[in-house]
Design a protein around this motif. Structure first.
Motif, PDB file in Angstrom:
ATOM      1  N   ILE A  39       0.825  -1.213   0.000  1.00 10.41           N
ATOM      2  CA  ILE A  39       0.000   0.000   0.000  1.00 10.41           C
ATOM      3  C   ILE A  39       0.852   1.253   0.000  1.00 10.41           C
ATOM      4  N   VAL A  40       1.966   1.241   0.759  1.00 13.41           N
ATOM      5  CA  VAL A  40       2.846   2.408   0.800  1.00 13.41           C
ATOM      6  C   VAL A  40       3.513   2.615  -0.558  1.00 13.41           C
ATOM      7  N   ALA A  41       3.981   1.523  -1.173  1.00 10.54           N
ATOM      8  CA  ALA A  41       4.619   1.633  -2.488  1.00 10.54           C
ATOM      9  C   ALA A  41       3.632   2.142  -3.535  1.00 10.54           C
ATOM     10  N   ALA A  42       2.379   1.665  -3.486  1.00  9.24           N
ATOM     11  CA  ALA A  42       1.366   2.115  -4.439  1.00  9.24           C
ATOM     12  C   ALA A  42       1.089   3.606  -4.276  1.00  9.24           C
ATOM     13  N   PHE A  43       0.936   4.043  -3.036  1.00  7.44           N
ATOM     14  CA  PHE A  43       0.666   5.455  -2.759  1.00  7.44           C
ATOM     15  C   PHE A  43       1.825   6.323  -3.252  1.00  7.44           C
ATOM     16  N   LEU A  44       3.063   5.908  -2.973  1.00  5.50           N
ATOM     17  CA  LEU A  44       4.227   6.702  -3.368  1.00  5.50           C
ATOM     18  C   LEU A  44       4.442   6.684  -4.881  1.00  5.50           C
ATOM     19  N   THR A  45       4.045   5.589  -5.549  1.00  2.00           N
ATOM     20  CA  THR A  45       4.150   5.541  -7.013  1.00  2.00           C
ATOM     21  C   THR A  45       3.324   6.649  -7.644  1.00  2.00           C
ATOM     22  N   PHE A  46       2.055   6.729  -7.250  1.00  2.00           N
ATOM     23  CA  PHE A  46       1.202   7.797  -7.774  1.00  2.00           C
ATOM     24  C   PHE A  46       1.725   9.164  -7.344  1.00  2.00           C
ATOM     25  N   GLY A  47       2.282   9.247  -6.126  1.00  2.00           N
ATOM     26  CA  GLY A  47       2.831  10.511  -5.663  1.00  2.00           C
ATOM     27  C   GLY A  47       3.979  10.990  -6.532  1.00  2.00           C
TER      28      GLY A  47
END
Length: 295
Positions: A207-215
């Protein structure tokens, strides 16, 4: 066939340039097509199953799995290898690509079964009964450890190759390049060690990696929307990039409100909105740079 060696050399150079341009365009379009393939797979599974899962990530435990992992790998590698003109923009694209690969290789927990859905048996687990522990199946854990190890090792090899073959004239200075590569190496090693040693880190990696990818993608869109001159980015493209950033932020805000209100499938629609906005941004970038000979 001409006997003039200079003329022949010019012809070869022209063909080589055209091949590079075609490869560059194909790389950009391939990333968008990967998103499209993922969307088609979601729609097909939605029609077949008759319901939506709670999030896009949970489709790892469905027939979408191969497309989900493969498309994210294509997107991640494309963001890493593609070259852009501005140092910070390229840095955030590279980080976003690395994170997208992690999203592909480290799945989320097993989703709760929808009404009428059967859990299945390993390795064909689709969901877990209400109240069952949210633990990754053994075959998934084994695969993730293998994949994370491969990512760290090959990532470090890629950094060595970048150091060896980076352009000396048009690229960053030696000290700048060494610093950037050292930071990437530290991130890879730290992430790999944390994943192996810290269970709490493993539980939230996806979830953290997904959020940071879009970020990271959002940051590059903001750079193009607000921090580039009219000469670099025509107004029509800057407007698109600004709209993408505003849309990404709005989607997160609305999505979190819907999640807090316990609206069904809110996370799925939040992720779907971010994917559509990402594809919009990348299509605009591809259109803007389509005819650039030095992009």
């Amino acid at each position: 066939m001409s006997d003039d060696p200079n003329r022949s050399a010019v012809g070869v150079d022209a063909v080589a340039r055209e091949s590079l341009i075609i490869s560059y365009r194909s790389l950009r379009l391939g990333l968008v097509l990967a998103v499209g393939m993922l969307a088609v797979s979601f729609v097909a599974e939605r029609i077949d199953a008759g319901y939506l899962r709670g999030s896009i990530s949970s489709y790892f435990y469905s027939p979408v799995r191969s497309i989900f992992v493969g498309a994210l790998l294509v997107i991640g590698f494309s963001l890493v290898v593609i070259h852009v003109r501005h140092r910070w923009e390229e840095t955030f694209l590279t980080l976003g690509g690395m994170l997208a690969i992690i999203v592909a290789l480290v799945p989320t927990g097993i989703p709760v079964c929808e009404d009428g859905e059967l859990p299945g048996t390993s390795p064909n687990i689709r969901c877990r009964p209400e109240g069952a522990p949210d633990e990754l199946p053994g075959w998934v854990v084994t695969g993730v450890w293998n994949n994370v190890l491969a990512l760290v090792v090959v990532g470090l090899v890629a950094l060595v190759l970048t150091k060896r073959f980076a352009p000396k004239r048009t690229g960053p200075s030696v000290n700048e390049l060494n610093l950037v590569l050292a930071v990437y190496a530290a991130l890879l090693l730290t992430g790999g060690l944390l994943y192996m040693a810290w269970e709490g880190f493993r539980e939230h990696t996806h979830i953290v990696a997904a959020f940071l990818t879009f970020g990271c993608v959002g940051v590059t869109a903001a750079m193009n929307g607000w921090f580039r001159s009219e000469e670099e980015n025509p107004k029509r493209f800057r407007d698109i990039y600004r709209g993408v950033v505003i849309g990404m932020v709005a989607a997160v805000v609305v999505g979190l409100v819907l999640v807090a209100a316990d609206v069904e499938d809110a996370i799925f629609w939040l992720e779907a909105a971010e994917l559509v906005l990402f594809a919009t941004y990348w299509l605009a970038q591809t259109s803007q740079h389509w005819d650039e000979r030095t992009a």
